[in-house]
Enzyme design. Structure first.
Site, PDB file in Angstrom:
ATOM      1  CB  CYS A  33      -0.924   0.008   1.214  1.00  0.00           C
ATOM      2  SG  CYS A  33       0.020   0.035   2.755  1.00  0.00           S
ATOM      3  CG  ASP A  35      -0.136   3.124   4.295  1.00  0.00           C
ATOM      4  OD1 ASP A  35      -0.173   4.105   3.538  1.00  0.00           O
ATOM      5  OD2 ASP A  35      -1.139   2.515   4.682  1.00  0.00           O
ATOM      6  CB  CYS A  58      -4.730   1.817   7.127  1.00  0.00           C
ATOM      7  SG  CYS A  58      -4.170   0.196   7.641  1.00  0.00           S
ATOM      8  CB  CYS A 102      -1.950  -3.213   8.273  1.00  0.00           C
ATOM      9  SG  CYS A 102      -3.037  -3.028   6.828  1.00  0.00           S
TER      10      CYS A 102
HETATM   11 FE1  FES Z   1      -1.258   0.368   4.407  1.00  0.00          FE
HETATM   12 FE2  FES Z   1      -2.734  -0.801   6.216  1.00  0.00          FE
HETATM   13  S1  FES Z   1      -3.335  -0.259   4.205  1.00  0.00           S
HETATM   14  S2  FES Z   1      -0.659  -0.294   6.337  1.00  0.00           S
END
Ligand code: FES
Length: 122
Positions: A33, A35, A58, A102
């Site tokens: 993602c 992140d 998230c 995540c």
């Molecule tokens: Fe990126 Fe959860 S969607 S860490």
């Protein structure tokens, strides 16, 4: 979609920020993602004395890190390295399948920080 434990740790996350006098640090990005999570720790006498995280992530990443850091405090380096994302998920009462990665982010950030520490600190 999320359990009460996940919501609790997302809405009131524990151990957010940077550990004071950290001697272990790692930042990891999720290929799934994009992140990012940063984990900092202060390790003394082989014990995780303090551990904190910061994330551009998230709700599941925040909840996983909050839970993982609570589980880590006071553990030895060896036990901390054994902490699996599946244990964190169990402690949260489960995560939706599309949110498993995540919690992997938290596990990788923890392992990376400890490995950096074992290599000689931040
Ligand atoms: Fe990126 Fe959860 S969607 S860490």
């Amino acid at each position: 979609m999320y359990t009460d434990k996940v919501m609790e740790n997302f809405q009131n996350p524990q151990n957010v920020g940077e550990a004071e006098n950290a001697n272990a640090k790692y930042t990891v990005g999720s290929p799934e993602c994009g992140d990012i999570m940063e984990m900092t720790m202060r390790i003394e006498d082989n014990i995780i004395k303090d551990v904190k995280f910061r994330t551009f992530g998230c709700a599941a990443a925040i909840a996983s890190s909050s839970m993982a850091t609570q589980m880590l405090k006071g553990k030895t380096v060896e036990d901390a390295l054994k902490l699996k994302n599946t244990e964190v998920i169990a402690a949260l009462g489960g995560l939706p399948p599309q949110k498993i990665h995540c919690s992997v982010l938290a596990e990788e950030a923890i392992k990376g920080a400890i490995e950096n520490y074992l290599k000689g600190g931040v």
